[in-house]
Design an enzyme around this catalytic site. Structure first.
Site, PDB file in Angstrom:
ATOM      1  N   GLN A 185       0.078  -6.649  -9.415  1.00 53.98           N
ATOM      2  CA  GLN A 185      -0.963  -6.927  -8.432  1.00 53.98           C
ATOM      3  C   GLN A 185      -2.194  -7.588  -9.055  1.00 53.98           C
ATOM      4  O   GLN A 185      -3.194  -7.805  -8.390  1.00 53.98           O
ATOM      5  CB  GLN A 185      -1.372  -5.624  -7.731  1.00 53.98           C
ATOM      6  CG  GLN A 185      -0.253  -5.013  -6.918  1.00 53.98           C
ATOM      7  CD  GLN A 185      -0.620  -3.668  -6.326  1.00 53.98           C
ATOM      8  OE1 GLN A 185      -1.719  -3.156  -6.484  1.00 53.98           O
ATOM      9  NE2 GLN A 185       0.335  -3.063  -5.626  1.00 53.98           N
ATOM     10  N   HIS A 250      -3.100  -1.672  -8.412  1.00 54.66           N
ATOM     11  CA  HIS A 250      -4.289  -0.945  -7.944  1.00 54.66           C
ATOM     12  C   HIS A 250      -5.544  -1.325  -8.733  1.00 54.66           C
ATOM     13  O   HIS A 250      -6.211  -0.483  -9.334  1.00 54.66           O
ATOM     14  CB  HIS A 250      -4.063   0.565  -8.004  1.00 54.66           C
ATOM     15  CG  HIS A 250      -3.024   1.053  -7.028  1.00 54.66           C
ATOM     16  ND1 HIS A 250      -2.778   2.374  -6.814  1.00 54.66           N
ATOM     17  CD2 HIS A 250      -2.162   0.379  -6.217  1.00 54.66           C
ATOM     18  CE1 HIS A 250      -1.807   2.505  -5.916  1.00 54.66           C
ATOM     19  NE2 HIS A 250      -1.427   1.284  -5.538  1.00 54.66           N
ATOM     20  N   GLU A 344      -6.922   3.548   5.140  1.00 55.35           N
ATOM     21  CA  GLU A 344      -8.176   4.058   5.696  1.00 55.35           C
ATOM     22  C   GLU A 344      -9.234   2.976   5.880  1.00 55.35           C
ATOM     23  O   GLU A 344      -9.239   1.977   5.165  1.00 55.35           O
ATOM     24  CB  GLU A 344      -8.776   5.127   4.764  1.00 55.35           C
ATOM     25  CG  GLU A 344      -7.920   6.340   4.544  1.00 55.35           C
ATOM     26  CD  GLU A 344      -8.570   7.343   3.599  1.00 55.35           C
ATOM     27  OE1 GLU A 344      -7.997   8.432   3.436  1.00 55.35           O
ATOM     28  OE2 GLU A 344      -9.639   7.047   3.028  1.00 55.35           O
ATOM     29  N   TYR A 354     -14.352  10.525  -1.269  1.00 58.73           N
ATOM     30  CA  TYR A 354     -13.479  10.123  -0.169  1.00 58.73           C
ATOM     31  C   TYR A 354     -12.060  10.678  -0.297  1.00 58.73           C
ATOM     32  O   TYR A 354     -11.182  10.311   0.483  1.00 58.73           O
ATOM     33  CB  TYR A 354     -13.509   8.601  -0.012  1.00 58.73           C
ATOM     34  CG  TYR A 354     -14.839   8.165   0.546  1.00 58.73           C
ATOM     35  CD1 TYR A 354     -15.035   7.997   1.905  1.00 58.73           C
ATOM     36  CD2 TYR A 354     -15.941   8.018  -0.287  1.00 58.73           C
ATOM     37  CE1 TYR A 354     -16.270   7.671   2.426  1.00 58.73           C
ATOM     38  CE2 TYR A 354     -17.186   7.686   0.222  1.00 58.73           C
ATOM     39  CZ  TYR A 354     -17.346   7.506   1.584  1.00 58.73           C
ATOM     40  OH  TYR A 354     -18.587   7.201   2.095  1.00 58.73           O
ATOM     41  N   TYR A 365       5.736   7.633  -1.811  1.00 57.64           N
ATOM     42  CA  TYR A 365       6.764   6.641  -1.524  1.00 57.64           C
ATOM     43  C   TYR A 365       8.169   7.221  -1.578  1.00 57.64           C
ATOM     44  O   TYR A 365       9.079   6.712  -0.941  1.00 57.64           O
ATOM     45  CB  TYR A 365       6.644   5.458  -2.497  1.00 57.64           C
ATOM     46  CG  TYR A 365       5.387   4.660  -2.287  1.00 57.64           C
ATOM     47  CD1 TYR A 365       5.210   3.890  -1.146  1.00 57.64           C
ATOM     48  CD2 TYR A 365       4.361   4.684  -3.225  1.00 57.64           C
ATOM     49  CE1 TYR A 365       4.054   3.160  -0.939  1.00 57.64           C
ATOM     50  CE2 TYR A 365       3.196   3.959  -3.035  1.00 57.64           C
ATOM     51  CZ  TYR A 365       3.050   3.201  -1.894  1.00 57.64           C
ATOM     52  OH  TYR A 365       1.898   2.486  -1.693  1.00 57.64           O
TER      53      TYR A 365
END
Length: 469
Positions: A185, A250, A344, A354, A365
């Site tokens: 990513q 991430h 979210e 949070y 997963y």
């Protein structure tokens, strides 16, 4: 309920472990029984399948989905697949009513099913027709878009290229862009302008930075540079998220300047959900706040605290790939990827936790429950969450009158389901959603231009301008 084996879903679930939709600090120990199938579904099934049955979009229906199939699944269960039996919980007539209620509710998931590419560049919406006008197609993975004051755009390609795009769709590649770790990513990600760009020509890039002494490690970095023509000069990293990690996902990496003139940016937890997001001694799984030069504001919540990362503004995050200043309230809003379910939308408060991965509306997963809690004391709730996960990326508030009925709406791209999600906001809550441009492609970026038009970046397609017609 039903076939829970898809990807090994919930293999460890028993009746006492089923989550209710309103589960807070203690798991439900006894299922509630009501007079209505809707109430029975919400009390016994919604924790796994979503209040609106959204999670059924992930099911492959191994045991069928006719009323008879559902009746058998609910009554007898499939222990080996983690589906409990409800024969002792409900009477046969109640099970039939519940099965029929589910059959009707499954229609809700059809909105996620799009198999064909659009046949036209003109789309019907609830408020009128929109034409998608492609303004740049050279970019393969358009991760970030920023608008220059001369009607030009800056567009990042995840692979490591930064383009200046002219009003006539021609482009030039910017030189001296930093080396990126283009893997997983990671790559060249967001781009924004300094609030005083017109006078100082300063831009900021976020990217996955290789560790200069260990090629197996990388992390999120924020680079500040001056744009001179088509070159970056005086480039320097003003923030490097520590520690470096071997994982290649991430990174977070969205940036925005707040009304206070400070730079806010996200850093993902790099896949280490059990340690990083809740540990304020590292920079991962956090939203950070620094000055335009990389200094730490003294009113940051962890400023002066021993061992803490003083740049942290909020923590307990998974992977935020949407970050925006709400132009109507001046709050910082973000969205972040959940695991399987539980994406979210959050409004950021200084020093707030949070919750990842102490609480979550999603599961792992592999189908196993990560946490039995969706809420907990001391943790700030999201204002909205998605089940199933839409894989959100890009985020913008509509602040112009160009689009009928859209002013004040929040626009979110979906990577997974390949659409633009229009969220109608009222009193800080999402009260309605419309799915636009279905199956257009993995929608990575959404930005409002200074002239009031919306631009979107679609992987494999390029950059589009939304034109009402």
């Amino acid at each position: 309920m039903l076939n829970l084996k898809t990807a090994g879903i919930l293999s460890i679930i028993s009746i006492t472990a089923l989550l209710s939709f309103n589960l807070k600090e203690k798991p439900i120990e006894k299922n509630g029984i009501s007079d209505t199938p809707e109430a029975n579904y919400q009390a016994n099934c919604s924790g796994c399948h979503g209040a609106k049955m959204n999670a059924f979009v992930d099911r492959k229906w191994k045991y069928g989905k006719t009323p008879e199939d559902l009746f058998k699944s609910i009554k007898n269960g499939y222990k080996e697949d983690g589906m409990p039996a409800f024969a002792e919980t409900f009477k046969d007539e109640e099970i039939k009513e519940l099965a029929n209620y589910i059959i009707k509710g499954i229609e809700n998931v059809d909105r996620y099913n799009e198999n064909e590419k659009p046949k036209s560049d003109i789309f019907e919406t609830e408020e009128g027709k929109i034409k998608l006008v492609k303004v740049f197609d050279k970019v393969k993975i358009p991760w970030g878009i920023a608008f220059l004051p001369n009607k030009k755009m800056l567009v990042t390609d995840k692979s490591g290229e930064l383009y200046i795009v002219n009003d006539d769709k021609s482009s030039v590649e910017v030189e001296n862009v930093p080396e990126v770790r283009f893997a997983g990513q990671g790559g060249l990600m967001d781009v924004i302008l300094h609030p005083n760009f017109a006078s100082n020509q300063i831009i900021y890039l976020s990217y996955s930075k290789p560790n200069p002494t260990d090629a197996s490690l990388q992390t999120t970095a924020i680079l500040k540079a001056k744009l001179e023509g088509n070159k970056l000069v005086d480039a320097k990293d003003i923030f490097i998220a520590l520690p470096y990690s071997k994982t290649r996902h991430h990174y977070g990496s969205r940036m925005v300047f707040g009304k206070d003139g400070l730079l806010y940016f996200s850093v993902g937890e790099r896949g280490n959900n059990q340690e990083n997001p809740q540990d304020t001694n590292n920079a991962l799984g956090k939203l950070h706040r620094i000055t335009d030069n990389g200094e730490i504001p003294k009113d940051n919540p962890f400023y002066g605290k021993a061992k803490a990362q003083e740049s942290i503004f909020s923590y307990g995050h998974r992977n935020q790939q949407g970050l925006v200043l709400n132009p109507f309230t001046n709050e910082i809003w973000s969205h972040e990827h959940g695991p399987r379910g539980g994406d979210e939308i959050n409004i950021h408060k200084k020093g707030a936790n949070y919750g990842w991965a102490v609480v979550s509306y999603g599961i792992n997963y592999n189908g196993k429950i990560m946490t039995p809690f969706t809420q907990k004391e001391g943790i700030t709730d999201p204002i909205h969450y998605w089940i199933p996960s839409i894989a959100p990326s890009g985020m913008a508030f509509v602040n112009s009158d160009i689009y009928k009925g859209w002013k004040g709406n929040l626009m979110v791209g979906s990577l997974r389901f390949q659409y633009l999600n229009r969220c109608v906001i009222k009193d800080g809550k999402v009260i309605k959603e419309e799915l636009l441009f279905k199956n257009i492609g993995r929608l990575r970026e959404v930005r409002m231009a200074p002239d009031g038009y919306i631009y979107i970046g679609v992987e494999g397609e390029g950059v589009y301008k939304l034109m009402p017609i």
